[in-house]
Scaffold this motif. Structure first.
Motif, PDB file in Angstrom:
ATOM      1  N   MET A  79      11.337 -40.349  13.314  1.00 26.21           N
ATOM      2  CA  MET A  79      11.461 -41.648  13.978  1.00 26.21           C
ATOM      3  C   MET A  79      12.756 -42.366  13.613  1.00 26.21           C
ATOM      4  O   MET A  79      12.912 -43.551  13.910  1.00 26.21           O
ATOM      5  CB  MET A  79      10.278 -42.549  13.564  1.00 26.21           C
ATOM      6  CG  MET A  79       8.922 -41.905  13.723  1.00 26.21           C
ATOM      7  SD  MET A  79       7.679 -42.602  12.605  1.00 26.21           S
ATOM      8  CE  MET A  79       7.874 -44.361  12.917  1.00 26.21           C
ATOM      9  N   ASN A  80      13.671 -41.663  12.985  1.00 26.27           N
ATOM     10  CA  ASN A  80      14.860 -42.321  12.451  1.00 26.27           C
ATOM     11  C   ASN A  80      15.705 -43.024  13.506  1.00 26.27           C
ATOM     12  O   ASN A  80      16.376 -44.029  13.223  1.00 26.27           O
ATOM     13  CB  ASN A  80      15.727 -41.306  11.697  1.00 26.27           C
ATOM     14  CG  ASN A  80      15.009 -40.721  10.488  1.00 26.27           C
ATOM     15  OD1 ASN A  80      14.048 -41.316   9.993  1.00 26.27           O
ATOM     16  ND2 ASN A  80      15.468 -39.573  10.014  1.00 26.27           N
ATOM     17  N   TRP A  82      14.480 -44.339  16.358  1.00 22.23           N
ATOM     18  CA  TRP A  82      13.669 -45.210  17.204  1.00 22.23           C
ATOM     19  C   TRP A  82      14.096 -46.679  17.066  1.00 22.23           C
ATOM     20  O   TRP A  82      14.141 -47.207  15.940  1.00 22.23           O
ATOM     21  CB  TRP A  82      12.201 -45.121  16.815  1.00 22.23           C
ATOM     22  CG  TRP A  82      11.490 -43.887  17.232  1.00 22.23           C
ATOM     23  CD1 TRP A  82      12.046 -42.716  17.681  1.00 22.23           C
ATOM     24  CD2 TRP A  82      10.074 -43.682  17.219  1.00 22.23           C
ATOM     25  NE1 TRP A  82      11.074 -41.796  17.949  1.00 22.23           N
ATOM     26  CE2 TRP A  82       9.848 -42.357  17.674  1.00 22.23           C
ATOM     27  CE3 TRP A  82       8.989 -44.477  16.868  1.00 22.23           C
ATOM     28  CZ2 TRP A  82       8.575 -41.824  17.786  1.00 22.23           C
ATOM     29  CZ3 TRP A  82       7.719 -43.945  16.982  1.00 22.23           C
ATOM     30  CH2 TRP A  82       7.500 -42.632  17.439  1.00 22.23           C
ATOM     31  N   THR A  85      11.846 -49.094  14.860  1.00 18.68           N
ATOM     32  CA  THR A  85      11.953 -49.293  13.415  1.00 18.68           C
ATOM     33  C   THR A  85      12.664 -50.596  13.070  1.00 18.68           C
ATOM     34  O   THR A  85      12.543 -51.098  11.961  1.00 18.68           O
ATOM     35  CB  THR A  85      12.694 -48.112  12.761  1.00 18.68           C
ATOM     36  OG1 THR A  85      14.009 -47.993  13.333  1.00 18.68           O
ATOM     37  CG2 THR A  85      11.938 -46.817  12.992  1.00 18.68           C
ATOM     38  N   GLU A  86      13.397 -51.132  14.036  1.00 17.12           N
ATOM     39  CA  GLU A  86      14.091 -52.411  13.829  1.00 17.12           C
ATOM     40  C   GLU A  86      13.412 -53.558  14.581  1.00 17.12           C
ATOM     41  O   GLU A  86      13.395 -54.693  14.105  1.00 17.12           O
ATOM     42  CB  GLU A  86      15.544 -52.291  14.311  1.00 17.12           C
ATOM     43  CG  GLU A  86      16.368 -51.257  13.568  1.00 17.12           C
ATOM     44  CD  GLU A  86      16.628 -51.662  12.118  1.00 17.12           C
ATOM     45  OE1 GLU A  86      16.616 -52.881  11.840  1.00 17.12           O
ATOM     46  OE2 GLU A  86      16.843 -50.762  11.287  1.00 17.12           O
ATOM     47  N   THR A  89       8.690 -55.783  14.257  1.00 16.74           N
ATOM     48  CA  THR A  89       8.251 -56.584  13.118  1.00 16.74           C
ATOM     49  C   THR A  89       7.339 -57.675  13.671  1.00 16.74           C
ATOM     50  O   THR A  89       7.387 -57.986  14.869  1.00 16.74           O
ATOM     51  CB  THR A  89       9.430 -57.226  12.381  1.00 16.74           C
ATOM     52  OG1 THR A  89      10.063 -58.194  13.254  1.00 16.74           O
ATOM     53  CG2 THR A  89      10.462 -56.174  11.977  1.00 16.74           C
ATOM     54  N   SER A 201       2.428 -42.418  14.734  1.00 12.46           N
ATOM     55  CA  SER A 201       3.675 -42.767  14.055  1.00 12.46           C
ATOM     56  C   SER A 201       3.629 -44.212  13.596  1.00 12.46           C
ATOM     57  O   SER A 201       3.430 -45.131  14.397  1.00 12.46           O
ATOM     58  CB  SER A 201       4.875 -42.555  14.991  1.00 12.46           C
ATOM     59  OG  SER A 201       5.068 -41.171  15.246  1.00 12.46           O
ATOM     60  N   ILE A 203       5.161 -47.567  12.015  1.00 12.79           N
ATOM     61  CA  ILE A 203       6.416 -48.317  11.903  1.00 12.79           C
ATOM     62  C   ILE A 203       6.409 -49.198  10.657  1.00 12.79           C
ATOM     63  O   ILE A 203       7.356 -49.226   9.879  1.00 12.79           O
ATOM     64  CB  ILE A 203       6.635 -49.212  13.146  1.00 12.79           C
ATOM     65  CG1 ILE A 203       6.518 -48.391  14.433  1.00 12.79           C
ATOM     66  CG2 ILE A 203       7.979 -49.920  13.064  1.00 12.79           C
ATOM     67  CD1 ILE A 203       7.510 -47.276  14.556  1.00 12.79           C
ATOM     68  N   THR A 204       5.307 -49.916  10.483  1.00 10.48           N
ATOM     69  CA  THR A 204       5.197 -50.889   9.398  1.00 10.48           C
ATOM     70  C   THR A 204       3.856 -50.745   8.703  1.00 10.48           C
ATOM     71  O   THR A 204       2.835 -50.523   9.349  1.00 10.48           O
ATOM     72  CB  THR A 204       5.307 -52.326   9.957  1.00 10.48           C
ATOM     73  OG1 THR A 204       6.576 -52.495  10.584  1.00 10.48           O
ATOM     74  CG2 THR A 204       5.165 -53.363   8.850  1.00 10.48           C
ATOM     75  N   PRO A 264       5.432 -46.191   6.142  1.00  9.13           N
ATOM     76  CA  PRO A 264       6.375 -46.450   7.230  1.00  9.13           C
ATOM     77  C   PRO A 264       7.306 -45.260   7.454  1.00  9.13           C
ATOM     78  O   PRO A 264       7.786 -44.639   6.495  1.00  9.13           O
ATOM     79  CB  PRO A 264       7.162 -47.672   6.730  1.00  9.13           C
ATOM     80  CG  PRO A 264       6.267 -48.318   5.719  1.00  9.13           C
ATOM     81  CD  PRO A 264       5.528 -47.204   5.065  1.00  9.13           C
ATOM     82  N   GLY A 265       7.523 -44.934   8.716  1.00  8.07           N
ATOM     83  CA  GLY A 265       8.415 -43.835   9.031  1.00  8.07           C
ATOM     84  C   GLY A 265       7.757 -42.468   9.019  1.00  8.07           C
ATOM     85  O   GLY A 265       8.431 -41.458   9.242  1.00  8.07           O
TER      86      GLY A 265
END
Length: 397
Positions: A79-80, A82, A85-86, A89, A201, A203-204, A264-265
């Motif tokens: 997922m690097n 994606w 990931t930013e 939140t 997957s 994310i957080t 995460p990730g």
């Protein structure tokens, strides 16, 4: 919490879990005091799952070594790139999708219970519920604004197959969920529907998983009758009342549990047929998808013919037009044979993520056709499960 927010949350709770509201909202939803006396810690988990580096394995090798052998695993580095990931939140989602409604449960008639994102984020920040509301939404891609979430992720490269896409988005069972919830929310014990496998997957946050081989009798995995019976489908109830039994020294070796904490990730792979239960240890945001691929196609086809006959006919016609190789396999499947899941003996010895107990009927794999492996609240949990295809609300586990 401001009055309007409190009213909207109260309305959602009354629709999603009316049986808990008879004694009063707080009394019913906080009866067991899990927010105070049950604090699952990642440090308490005995990690028994294999972890793979996504940079060191391709789809062909993954399918050969793990998917074909029905071995659950966690994969990193998928997922690097994606945007999620930013952008995923709590603060950014609350701002971008402020007034958009997401499914966080189902009422007794199977209709979705929804909350605006701004209310749900406030609820996540301030709740003491035993098993909180949980967003498990498979319809976000149908909405003009919410479907922008699709721009933030892609199917991980080790999962190239998706044979249900042959029938088209409008006809296929629910299969993809946006998942978001606070600590203590999660998905009760279940098998994903129609023999599908799943990826989840994260994310957080952190998710605690327990998985059991397909041959494990469901009677051994159910909460027993008692004070917690009204919440028997909840993940936290399972961890409070069933986990001590399945983790005891005298638990049968042939039904040996795999457990882990997904961070995460990381992407969890749940093979078709595996029982799984998922508990959020803190605020989590994830995406999960069920799929039919080259490995589980015969099993999924057979279950679809028996459980969703109309869908199977449309699917076969689509195969005949676009994938004659698949239609030949479908026509050769013996519908009277056993399911044909790979033996879990090899996988269970290896060490190295929205109802639940009946979800393998065409019911996930969680009831929007009434929808995870990770993917909520009992009815939402039916969805981190398709998750009850005929009924789904996804997913997965």
């Amino acid at each position: 919490m401001e009055r309007k927010t409190s009213i909207r949350i109260k309305e959602a709770k009354e629709k999603a879990r009316p049986e808990l509201c008879k004694e009063g909202i707080d009394a019913g939803w906080r009866k067991f005091g899990f927010a105070k006396n049950f604090s699952p810690s990642a440090s308490d988990v005995r990690e028994t799952i294999e972890r793979l580096d996504g940079n060191k394995i391709n789809a062909k090798l993954f399918i050969k070594q793990y998917e074909s052998n029905y071995i659950p695993c966690i994969i990193t580095n998928l997922m690097n790139d994606w945007p999620a990931t930013e952008t995923w939140t709590l603060q950014k989602l609350a701002r971008k999708y402020r007034n958009q409604k997401f499914k966080c449960g189902e009422d007794d008639d199977g209709y979705s219970v929804k909350l605006k994102m701004k209310y749900f984020v406030r609820y996540m920040a301030d709740n003491k519920d035993d098993s909180p509301l949980y967003i498990f939404d498979s319809s976000f891609s149908d909405h003009m604004k919410r479907k922008r979430l699709l721009d933030d992720f892609q199917v991980p490269r080790v999962f190239p197959d998706d044979y249900f896409n042959l029938v088209g988005e409008s006809r296929r069972p629910p299969y993809r969920w946006f998942v978001m919830g606070p600590a203590r929310s999660g998905t009760g014990i279940h098998i994903d529907p129609l023999g599908t496998s799943a990826w989840n997957s994260l994310i957080t946050g952190h998710k605690r998983w327990c998985l059991f081989p397909p041959e494990t009798p469901k009677e051994l995995l159910k909460p027993s009758h008692g004070d917690a019976w009204k919440q028997k489908g909840e993940a936290i109830t399972w961890f409070a009342y069933v986990y001590p039994k399945v983790s005891a020294p005298d638990w049968p070796e042939k039904y040996k549990m795999i457990e882990c904490v997904q961070g995460p990730g990381e992407t969890m792979f749940v093979p078709g047929g595996w029982w799984h239960v998922v508990l959020n240890l803190d605020d989590t945001i994830a995406v999960t998808q069920n799929y039919c691929g080259r490995v589980n196609f015969p099993v999924v086809w057979k279950k679809t013919v028996k459980g969703r006959p109309k869908l199977s006919k449309k699917w076969l016609r689509a195969m005949q037009l676009r994938r004659s190789d698949l239609s030949h396999i479908a026509e050769s499947v013996d519908l009277n044979e056993e399911n044909g899941y790979a033996s879990s003996s090899s996988s269970s010895s290896s060490s190295s993520s929205d109802s639940s107990l009946d979800s393998d009927s065409d019911s996930e794999c969680q009831n929007e056709t009434k929808g995870a492996g990770e993917p909520g609240s009992p009815k939402t949990s039916t969805d981190e499960d398709y998750r009850s295809v005929s009924s789904s609300p996804d997913s997965a586990k």
